[in-house]
Design a protein around this motif. Structure first.
Motif, PDB file in Angstrom:
ATOM      1  N   LEU A 159       0.855  -1.180   0.000  1.00  0.00           N
ATOM      2  CA  LEU A 159       0.000   0.000   0.000  1.00  0.00           C
ATOM      3  C   LEU A 159       0.891   1.229   0.000  1.00  0.00           C
ATOM      4  O   LEU A 159       2.018   1.187   0.496  1.00  0.00           O
ATOM      5  N   ARG A 160       0.358   2.325  -0.519  1.00  0.00           N
ATOM      6  CA  ARG A 160       1.068   3.601  -0.477  1.00  0.00           C
ATOM      7  C   ARG A 160       0.183   4.641   0.182  1.00  0.00           C
ATOM      8  O   ARG A 160      -0.888   4.961  -0.327  1.00  0.00           O
ATOM      9  N   LEU A 161       0.637   5.129   1.312  1.00  0.00           N
ATOM     10  CA  LEU A 161      -0.091   6.169   2.019  1.00  0.00           C
ATOM     11  C   LEU A 161       0.401   7.541   1.574  1.00  0.00           C
ATOM     12  O   LEU A 161       1.580   7.719   1.295  1.00  0.00           O
ATOM     13  N   SER A 162      -0.521   8.488   1.558  1.00  0.00           N
ATOM     14  CA  SER A 162      -0.176   9.875   1.263  1.00  0.00           C
ATOM     15  C   SER A 162      -0.718  10.765   2.368  1.00  0.00           C
ATOM     16  O   SER A 162      -1.721  10.440   3.007  1.00  0.00           O
ATOM     17  N   CYS A 163      -0.064  11.878   2.578  1.00  0.00           N
ATOM     18  CA  CYS A 163      -0.519  12.853   3.556  1.00  0.00           C
ATOM     19  C   CYS A 163      -0.270  14.236   2.978  1.00  0.00           C
ATOM     20  O   CYS A 163       0.884  14.646   2.849  1.00  0.00           O
ATOM     21  N   ALA A 164      -1.350  14.914   2.645  1.00  0.00           N
ATOM     22  CA  ALA A 164      -1.261  16.239   2.049  1.00  0.00           C
ATOM     23  C   ALA A 164      -1.592  17.297   3.090  1.00  0.00           C
ATOM     24  O   ALA A 164      -2.624  17.209   3.770  1.00  0.00           O
ATOM     25  N   ALA A 165      -0.738  18.273   3.202  1.00  0.00           N
ATOM     26  CA  ALA A 165      -0.943  19.368   4.151  1.00  0.00           C
ATOM     27  C   ALA A 165      -1.533  20.570   3.435  1.00  0.00           C
ATOM     28  O   ALA A 165      -1.175  20.867   2.293  1.00  0.00           O
ATOM     29  N   SER A 166      -2.412  21.253   4.117  1.00  0.00           N
ATOM     30  CA  SER A 166      -2.999  22.477   3.569  1.00  0.00           C
ATOM     31  C   SER A 166      -3.097  23.510   4.680  1.00  0.00           C
ATOM     32  O   SER A 166      -3.097  23.176   5.865  1.00  0.00           O
ATOM     33  N   GLY A 167      -3.152  24.748   4.294  1.00  0.00           N
ATOM     34  CA  GLY A 167      -3.253  25.814   5.274  1.00  0.00           C
ATOM     35  C   GLY A 167      -1.931  26.502   5.553  1.00  0.00           C
ATOM     36  O   GLY A 167      -1.898  27.666   5.943  1.00  0.00           O
ATOM     37  N   ARG A 168      -0.856  25.766   5.423  1.00  0.00           N
ATOM     38  CA  ARG A 168       0.474  26.339   5.539  1.00  0.00           C
ATOM     39  C   ARG A 168       1.469  25.323   4.983  1.00  0.00           C
ATOM     40  O   ARG A 168       1.144  24.150   4.841  1.00  0.00           O
ATOM     41  N   THR A 169       2.664  25.791   4.734  1.00  0.00           N
ATOM     42  CA  THR A 169       3.688  24.892   4.237  1.00  0.00           C
ATOM     43  C   THR A 169       4.517  24.354   5.390  1.00  0.00           C
ATOM     44  O   THR A 169       4.757  25.052   6.374  1.00  0.00           O
ATOM     45  N   PHE A 170       4.952  23.094   5.260  1.00  0.00           N
ATOM     46  CA  PHE A 170       5.783  22.471   6.279  1.00  0.00           C
ATOM     47  C   PHE A 170       7.139  22.068   5.703  1.00  0.00           C
ATOM     48  O   PHE A 170       7.773  21.131   6.184  1.00  0.00           O
ATOM     49  N   SER A 171       7.570  22.770   4.685  1.00  0.00           N
ATOM     50  CA  SER A 171       8.817  22.401   4.024  1.00  0.00           C
ATOM     51  C   SER A 171      10.027  22.555   4.926  1.00  0.00           C
ATOM     52  O   SER A 171      11.090  22.000   4.624  1.00  0.00           O
ATOM     53  N   SER A 172       9.913  23.279   6.026  1.00  0.00           N
ATOM     54  CA  SER A 172      11.046  23.452   6.944  1.00  0.00           C
ATOM     55  C   SER A 172      10.970  22.507   8.137  1.00  0.00           C
ATOM     56  O   SER A 172      11.837  22.536   9.011  1.00  0.00           O
ATOM     57  N   ARG A 173       9.961  21.657   8.180  1.00  0.00           N
ATOM     58  CA  ARG A 173       9.748  20.771   9.318  1.00  0.00           C
ATOM     59  C   ARG A 173       9.933  19.299   8.916  1.00  0.00           C
ATOM     60  O   ARG A 173       9.578  18.896   7.814  1.00  0.00           O
ATOM     61  N   ALA A 174      10.451  18.528   9.855  1.00  0.00           N
ATOM     62  CA  ALA A 174      10.395  17.084   9.675  1.00  0.00           C
ATOM     63  C   ALA A 174       8.941  16.625   9.777  1.00  0.00           C
ATOM     64  O   ALA A 174       8.121  17.260  10.446  1.00  0.00           O
ATOM     65  N   MET A 175       8.647  15.554   9.102  1.00  0.00           N
ATOM     66  CA  MET A 175       7.311  14.963   9.157  1.00  0.00           C
ATOM     67  C   MET A 175       7.449  13.456   9.302  1.00  0.00           C
ATOM     68  O   MET A 175       8.545  12.903   9.148  1.00  0.00           O
ATOM     69  N   GLY A 176       6.349  12.808   9.617  1.00  0.00           N
ATOM     70  CA  GLY A 176       6.470  11.369   9.789  1.00  0.00           C
ATOM     71  C   GLY A 176       5.143  10.657   9.915  1.00  0.00           C
ATOM     72  O   GLY A 176       4.073  11.263   9.754  1.00  0.00           O
ATOM     73  N   TRP A 177       5.253   9.376  10.175  1.00  0.00           N
ATOM     74  CA  TRP A 177       4.098   8.501  10.328  1.00  0.00           C
ATOM     75  C   TRP A 177       4.171   7.763  11.660  1.00  0.00           C
ATOM     76  O   TRP A 177       5.223   7.289  12.058  1.00  0.00           O
ATOM     77  N   PHE A 178       3.026   7.671  12.293  1.00  0.00           N
ATOM     78  CA  PHE A 178       2.846   6.860  13.487  1.00  0.00           C
ATOM     79  C   PHE A 178       1.682   5.912  13.222  1.00  0.00           C
ATOM     80  O   PHE A 178       0.911   6.111  12.285  1.00  0.00           O
ATOM     81  N   VAL A 213      -4.319   1.948  12.589  1.00  0.00           N
ATOM     82  CA  VAL A 213      -4.633   3.246  11.997  1.00  0.00           C
ATOM     83  C   VAL A 213      -3.321   4.007  11.887  1.00  0.00           C
ATOM     84  O   VAL A 213      -2.585   4.124  12.871  1.00  0.00           O
ATOM     85  N   TYR A 214      -3.033   4.490  10.699  1.00  0.00           N
ATOM     86  CA  TYR A 214      -1.787   5.208  10.443  1.00  0.00           C
ATOM     87  C   TYR A 214      -2.061   6.712  10.417  1.00  0.00           C
ATOM     88  O   TYR A 214      -2.972   7.173   9.723  1.00  0.00           O
ATOM     89  N   TYR A 215      -1.232   7.435  11.169  1.00  0.00           N
ATOM     90  CA  TYR A 215      -1.372   8.876  11.287  1.00  0.00           C
ATOM     91  C   TYR A 215      -0.123   9.566  10.754  1.00  0.00           C
ATOM     92  O   TYR A 215       1.000   9.180  11.112  1.00  0.00           O
ATOM     93  N   CYS A 216      -0.327  10.610   9.962  1.00  0.00           N
ATOM     94  CA  CYS A 216       0.808  11.444   9.597  1.00  0.00           C
ATOM     95  C   CYS A 216       0.887  12.593  10.595  1.00  0.00           C
ATOM     96  O   CYS A 216      -0.113  12.966  11.223  1.00  0.00           O
ATOM     97  N   ALA A 217       2.071  13.133  10.736  1.00  0.00           N
ATOM     98  CA  ALA A 217       2.283  14.173  11.731  1.00  0.00           C
ATOM     99  C   ALA A 217       3.401  15.109  11.304  1.00  0.00           C
ATOM    100  O   ALA A 217       4.310  14.712  10.570  1.00  0.00           O
ATOM    101  N   VAL A 218       3.317  16.323  11.797  1.00  0.00           N
ATOM    102  CA  VAL A 218       4.369  17.313  11.596  1.00  0.00           C
ATOM    103  C   VAL A 218       5.124  17.472  12.906  1.00  0.00           C
ATOM    104  O   VAL A 218       4.508  17.681  13.958  1.00  0.00           O
ATOM    105  N   ALA A 219       6.424  17.363  12.834  1.00  0.00           N
ATOM    106  CA  ALA A 219       7.237  17.485  14.038  1.00  0.00           C
ATOM    107  C   ALA A 219       7.330  18.935  14.488  1.00  0.00           C
ATOM    108  O   ALA A 219       7.190  19.863  13.687  1.00  0.00           O
TER     109      ALA A 219
END
Length: 123
Positions: free
Chosen positions: A17-36, A92-98
């Motif tokens: 499977l391939r999970l995707s997580c799209a962010a909206s409202g602001r950019t997170f290009s300067s932050r680490a991100m991940g999956w839990f 349940v897989y969650y994406c997150a912004v560090a």
């Protein structure tokens, strides 16, 4: 700010499977991100993380060699390619912004969360 996770589903053991997580409202290009992920009756656990520019990736021992995390900052999106899935990957897989300046490996180090997407691996 909204994180929209998608791509979960039901798959047989050994499938992908391939999970995707799209962010909206602001950019997170300067932050680490991940999956839990969180299985029924268990605590939320770290799966994988990626630093701000994608140069560094991190995995839990249980998924190392099977999962691959990536990101596309132009699309404000991260991905989790999951191969050789096992029944114990069911959760349940969650994406997150560090939080700023960290690569989060525990939930308390995250600022924003997606709504979760269910992954079920049948034996």
């Amino acid at each position: 700010v909204q994180l929209q996770a998608s791509g979960g589903g039901l798959v047989q053991t050994g499938g992908s499977l391939r999970l995707s997580c799209a962010a909206s409202g602001r950019t997170f290009s300067s932050r680490a991100m991940g999956w839990f992920r969180q299985a029924p009756g268990k605590e939320r656990e770290f799966v994988s993380a990626i630093n701000w520019n994608g140069a560094n990736t991190y995995y839990s021992d249980s998924v190392k060699g099977r999962f691959t995390i990536s990101r596309d900052n132009a699309k404000n999106t991260i991905y989790l390619q999951m191969n050789s899935l096992k029944p114990e990957d069911t959760a349940v897989y969650y994406c997150a912004v560090a939080k700023a300046y960290v690569v989060a490996r525990v939930p308390s180090e995250c600022d924003y969360w997606g709504q979760g997407t269910q992954v079920t691996v049948s034996s």
